[in-house]
Design a protein around this motif. Structure first.
Motif, short mmCIF file in Angstrom:
data_model
loop_
_atom_site.label_atom_id
_atom_site.label_comp_id
_atom_site.label_asym_id
_atom_site.label_seq_id
_atom_site.Cartn_x
_atom_site.Cartn_y
_atom_site.Cartn_z
N ARG A 257 0.61 -3.81 0.59
CA ARG A 257 -0.26 -4.61 -0.28
C ARG A 257 -0.65 -3.79 -1.50
O ARG A 257 -1.82 -3.63 -1.85
N SER A 258 0.37 -3.27 -2.16
CA SER A 258 0.20 -2.42 -3.35
C SER A 258 1.41 -2.61 -4.25
O SER A 258 2.48 -3.02 -3.80
N ILE A 259 1.22 -2.31 -5.53
CA ILE A 259 2.31 -2.38 -6.49
C ILE A 259 2.87 -1.00 -6.78
O ILE A 259 4.09 -0.79 -6.78
N LEU A 260 2.01 -0.03 -7.00
CA LEU A 260 2.46 1.29 -7.43
C LEU A 260 3.05 2.11 -6.28
O LEU A 260 4.00 2.86 -6.49
N VAL A 261 2.49 2.00 -5.08
CA VAL A 261 3.04 2.76 -3.94
C VAL A 261 4.50 2.36 -3.68
O VAL A 261 5.36 3.24 -3.53
N PRO A 262 4.85 1.08 -3.61
CA PRO A 262 6.27 0.72 -3.44
C PRO A 262 7.15 1.22 -4.58
O PRO A 262 8.29 1.63 -4.34
N ARG B 6 -0.44 5.81 7.45
CA ARG B 6 -1.53 6.71 7.86
C ARG B 6 -2.49 6.98 6.70
O ARG B 6 -3.72 6.97 6.86
N ILE B 7 -1.93 7.24 5.52
CA ILE B 7 -2.77 7.49 4.35
C ILE B 7 -3.57 6.23 4.01
O ILE B 7 -4.78 6.30 3.71
N GLN B 8 -2.92 5.08 4.07
CA GLN B 8 -3.61 3.83 3.77
C GLN B 8 -4.73 3.56 4.79
O GLN B 8 -5.81 3.08 4.44
N GLU B 9 -4.46 3.87 6.05
CA GLU B 9 -5.48 3.69 7.08
C GLU B 9 -6.72 4.53 6.80
O GLU B 9 -7.85 4.06 6.92
N MET B 10 -6.50 5.79 6.39
CA MET B 10 -7.63 6.66 6.07
C MET B 10 -8.40 6.13 4.85
O MET B 10 -9.63 6.20 4.80
N HIS B 11 -7.67 5.60 3.88
CA HIS B 11 -8.31 5.07 2.68
C HIS B 11 -9.14 3.83 3.01
O HIS B 11 -10.26 3.64 2.48
N ARG B 12 -8.65 2.99 3.91
CA ARG B 12 -9.39 1.79 4.30
C ARG B 12 -10.63 2.13 5.11
O ARG B 12 -11.57 1.32 5.20
N MET C 113 5.40 12.30 -2.84
CA MET C 113 4.53 11.17 -2.53
C MET C 113 3.05 11.55 -2.55
O MET C 113 2.25 10.90 -3.26
N PRO C 114 2.62 12.55 -1.78
CA PRO C 114 1.19 12.88 -1.84
C PRO C 114 0.73 13.33 -3.22
O PRO C 114 -0.40 13.03 -3.64
N ALA C 115 1.59 14.04 -3.95
CA ALA C 115 1.22 14.49 -5.30
C ALA C 115 1.05 13.31 -6.24
O ALA C 115 0.08 13.24 -7.01
N LEU C 116 1.97 12.36 -6.20
CA LEU C 116 1.89 11.19 -7.07
C LEU C 116 0.71 10.30 -6.67
O LEU C 116 0.02 9.75 -7.55
N LEU C 117 0.46 10.15 -5.38
CA LEU C 117 -0.69 9.36 -4.94
C LEU C 117 -1.99 10.02 -5.40
O LEU C 117 -2.96 9.33 -5.74
N SER C 118 -2.01 11.35 -5.42
CA SER C 118 -3.19 12.05 -5.90
C SER C 118 -3.44 11.77 -7.37
O SER C 118 -4.59 11.58 -7.80
N LEU C 119 -2.38 11.73 -8.17
CA LEU C 119 -2.54 11.43 -9.60
C LEU C 119 -2.97 9.98 -9.82
O LEU C 119 -3.77 9.69 -10.72
N LEU C 120 -2.45 9.08 -9.00
CA LEU C 120 -2.77 7.66 -9.18
C LEU C 120 -4.19 7.33 -8.74
O LEU C 120 -4.81 6.40 -9.26
N GLY C 121 -4.70 8.06 -7.75
CA GLY C 121 -6.05 7.80 -7.26
C GLY C 121 -6.17 6.42 -6.65
O GLY C 121 -5.28 5.94 -5.94
N SER C 122 -7.25 5.73 -6.94
CA SER C 122 -7.48 4.40 -6.36
C SER C 122 -6.49 3.36 -6.88
O SER C 122 -6.27 2.32 -6.24
N TRP C 123 -5.91 3.63 -8.04
CA TRP C 123 -4.92 2.68 -8.59
C TRP C 123 -3.70 2.55 -7.70
O TRP C 123 -2.97 1.56 -7.79
N TRP D 70 -3.55 1.79 -4.70
CA TRP D 70 -3.68 0.67 -3.77
C TRP D 70 -4.10 -0.62 -4.46
O TRP D 70 -4.54 -1.57 -3.82
N TRP D 71 -3.93 -0.66 -5.78
CA TRP D 71 -4.27 -1.87 -6.53
C TRP D 71 -3.20 -2.94 -6.35
O TRP D 71 -2.01 -2.66 -6.30
N ILE D 72 -3.66 -4.17 -6.24
CA ILE D 72 -2.75 -5.31 -6.17
C ILE D 72 -3.46 -6.51 -6.78
O ILE D 72 -4.67 -6.68 -6.59
N PRO D 73 -2.77 -7.33 -7.55
CA PRO D 73 -3.42 -8.52 -8.12
C PRO D 73 -4.01 -9.41 -7.02
O PRO D 73 -3.40 -9.56 -5.95
N LYS D 74 -5.16 -10.00 -7.28
CA LYS D 74 -5.84 -10.80 -6.26
C LYS D 74 -4.99 -12.00 -5.83
O LYS D 74 -4.97 -12.37 -4.65
#
Length: 735
Positions: free
Chosen positions: A546-551, A616-622, A687-697, A699-703
């Motif tokens: 349920r994300s755009i940038l992670v895929p 796992r990362i998404q679970e921790m974020h949620r 992956m972890p490095a890029l996710l760190s740069l993206l931050g909360s973005w 896991w962003w997805i249009p409503k």
């Protein structure tokens, strides 16, 4: 899905005798059916086929109008290629006398039918520089055993030739067969078992994991063999299915066993731990397995019989591995109980004491994850540089649908073939041109003259005309071999001149033209398949995360892994960097089927690792952790299993890379490089490095998209609703 899978796991655990017996019955039934099928004659021909190309269509016309050209009634033949050692004239009386003596001895070879005279003035077979002559040895029809013996006698004859000439035996009387399995595969499996043993710290847990994987391979192999008895398949098809089935079977069981042990450590009963392990880790296994299966079945878009066959067989092997992990494994885990844990942990659980932690490995991997999060730009730069260096050889990748002169560049057969090409051009692989037009005999001379002006043409020989007088056969002998660039350009030039003679249409066919067209078709299919795979990757990961940038990041990482896989394969099998280590022949262009197979299989494996780490990362974020804290926590929990899974799969592929079969070895080595690149560089650094740069973005997805996407519940949150009942403490003391 987690609830359904948890029920399947619970049922398998409760009725473990029934489940185990069912798989034994299936295995026995397949054994009997395969035995019956193998003893029965198989209908149908080879599964190999070529794409529908201009050359293949022209070949159909050739077979219809000139059926005698495709006759296979004649016996097989060899070539004696004789060359003077000092470059002297081979037609000189003294040298020719020795050659004639050699040819006289060739007439004594077993099952020999005829020996051609290269000095015959009506049809001489002597090179323009008069240093080389070729005699064709034709044999009667014979068994494979007799053919092998005759070939060995011919080689002995060549080795006993006069000292002033070098004699090479070209061609083959029987297709070379090589064992698909060897000691390397066994070593790879043993190393995989050691990784399991170190990971689990329990001999029984490691053994159960391997037992499930081997059981899946056995069922898959028998199923494929049973099908192969009715529809012939290639050895490489079975090897690929076994390799994939074993690798994913071990990994999928590893995921479930690891979750089962974690549930036991949390104090759950054995039955409940099995249920939750299959419901949570099993969901990831099903998703990963279906992804691999879809990718393999997608190989059918190439529309080439044996590639489709390989994809279907591989998908069947993966399907069996998934089913084994969801049914047979829970039954074994229920039987093992707390014995799946190391003895120290069993004792601690029984005494109600805290469990000992594996601090060293956890702290190392935690530090790894923290470094990539704190220094993302450095991690990204380093990871891309490593992958880029490995991928560089891909820029010089050459492909061919078949390799002329035998698979081994160092063999006498290949040396003889190359010598004939050097001295006589492409006489062994002529292009067949069909000239079509009314009363074609009147235009044949003009067509021959036109073809003779083209570049890379050595000789143009007019041939037969069909009964209606509308189609003429013309042989065009190129100056180079069938995979030379000049020959490829010549085929294109002939097609460009298809209407250069008024009233005449030209088509080019023959083995060489079909090979060139097949290679081009596979290159085009590769582009289409990559587009399909990239689109599928984005779609599946968007639904799952349920994300755009992670895929998007995950898919780009997959493409980097594919590039590294291609680069490693080129360096080894085209450049020959490991010629002394791997027994498979090296130094030739890559087989055309290799890139598209690597793309499909690596896609499934890459999604496997991405799902396990990303969920796992998404679970921790949620759960409310900040983006960087979620990455570190999720990485720390998933990295040990990810490392073990990647090492196991890499060792299995490394073992198969030692196969003497070129196709099997090149696929296995490409997967070996791809798995290491994807797991350790892409998933654990980029992956972890890029996710760190993206931050909360990240896991962003249009409503609007979030509302319409289905909820796959990869983390098994729905199982929490089933945990209202108090846990039953089950303490089982074992020796």
């Amino acid at each position: 899905m987690p609830r359904l899978l948890s029920r399947i796991g619970a049922f398998s655990a409760r009725h473990r005798i029934i489940v185990s017996s069912a798989w034994i019955v299936i295995l026995a039934a397949l054994t009997v059916l395969t035995g019956i099928a193998i003893t029965s004659p198989a209908d149908g021909g080879s599964s190999s086929s070529t794409p529908s190309t201009a050359a293949s269509k022209a070949l159909n016309v050739l077979n219809e109008e000139f059926p005698s050209t495709g006759s296979s009634d004649a016996g097989k033949s060899l070539q004696l290629v004789v060359q003077t050692r000092d470059g002297s004239d081979i037609t000189d009386a003294a040298v020719a006398s020795g050659v004639n003596s050699l040819l006289k001895n060739a007439q004594e070879l077993p099952h020999i039918a005829s020996v051609s005279d290269p000095f015959d003035q009506t049809r001489p077979y002597v090179s323009k520089d008069r240093t080389t002559a070729v005699s064709t040895l034709t044999f009667d029809t014979m068994s494979d055993e007799a053919a092998t013996a005759a070939y060995e006698k011919a080689v002995d004859l060549a080795n006993d030739a006069p000292n002033d000439v070098k004699v090479l035996v070209g061609g083959a009387l029987v297709d070379a067969t090589q064992p698909p399995f060897g000691p390397g595969e066994i070593v790879g499996i043993l190393v995989a078992f050691l990784v399991l043993l170190v990971t689990f710290g329990s001999l029984l847990a490691a053994g159960a994991n391997l037992l499930v994987a081997f059981s899946g391979v056995a069922v898959g192999t028998l199923g494929i063999l049973g099908f192969g008895a009715f529809h012939p398949i290639q050895d490489t098809t079975l090897t690929l299915a076994n390799m994939l089935g074993l690798a994913v079977g071990i990994d999928y069981s590893l995921f479930i066993v690891t979750r089962f042990r974690a549930e036991l450590r949390d104090g759950r009963s054995v039955q409940d731990a099995v249920r939750r392990a299959v419901g949570t880790a099993g969901t990831a296994v099903v998703f990963a397995g279906l992804t691999v299966i879809i990718a393999l079945l997608g190989l059918s878009v190439v529309n080439i019989g044996f590639i489709t066959e390989m994809g279907v067989a591989g998908a069947f092997g993966v399907l069996i591995a998934v089913l084994m992990s969801l049914t047979l494994l829970p039954a074994l885990l229920r039987t093992l109980g707390l014995r799946a844990l190391p003895k120290k942990e069993r004792v601690a659980l029984a005494a109600g004491k805290p469990l000992p932690e594996k601090r060293r490995r956890r702290s190392f991997l935690t530090g790894w994850g923290r470094f990539t999060v704190r220094r993302p730009l450095l991690a990204i730069f380093g990871g891309i540089v490593i992958l880029g260096v490995v991928a560089i050889p891909m820029l010089s990748m050459k492909t061919a649908s078949s390799l002329p002169g035998g698979l081994d560049p160092a063999s006498m057969q290949r040396q003889a073939y190359n010598l004939v090409v050097d001295k006589f051009g492409g006489v062994q692989s002529p292009l067949i041109v069909l000239a079509e037009g009314r009363d074609i005999s009147r235009s044949t001379a003009e067509v021959v003259a036109e073809l003779d002006t083209l570049e890379s043409v050595q000789t143009v020989v007019p041939g037969a005309v069909d009964k209606a007088g509308d189609i003429a056969l013309i042989s065009v002998i190129p100056t180079g071999g069938p995979i030379d660039e000049g020959t490829k350009n010549l085929v294109a030039d002939i097609r460009d001149h298809e209407g250069s003679v008024s009233g005449v249409h030209l088509e080019v066919t023959g083995e060489t033209a079909i090979g060139i067209d097949s290679d081009a078709a596979l290159r085009q299919a590769l582009i289409e398949y990559v587009i399909l795979i990239v689109g599928l990757s984005l779609l599946l990961l968007i639904v799952l995360f349920r994300s755009i940038l992670v895929p998007l990041v995950a898919t780009l990482g997959y493409l980097l892994s594919v590039a590294a896989s291609f680069g490693g394969s080129v360096a080894v099998f085209q450049w020959g960097w490991l010629d002394g280590l791997l027994p498979a022949p090296q130094g030739d262009p890559m087989l055309s089927i290799l890139p598209i197979i690597l793309v499909g299989i690596l896609f499934g494996l890459a999604m496997d690792y991405q799902v396990f780490l990303g969920s796992r990362i998404q679970e921790m974020h949620r759960r409310g952790l900040s983006p960087k804290e979620a990455i570190t926590a999720g990485f720390s929990k998933s990295a040990p299993v990810l490392v073990a899974a990647a090492l196991i799969m890499a060792t299995v592929f490394a073992g198969f890379a030692t196969s003497p079969m070129t196709v099997a070895a090149s696929i296995a080595f490409g997967l070996f490089v791809g798995v290491l690149a994807d797991a350790f560089i892409v998933r654990m650094i980029l992956m972890p490095a890029l996710l760190s740069l993206l931050g909360s973005w990240a896991w962003w997805i249009p409503k609007w998209l979030d509302r319409i996407l289905p909820n796959l519940d990869a983390e098994g949150h729905s199982l929490e609703q089933d945990d209202d009942e108090p846990m039953i403490e089950e303490r089982v003391l074992t020796r």
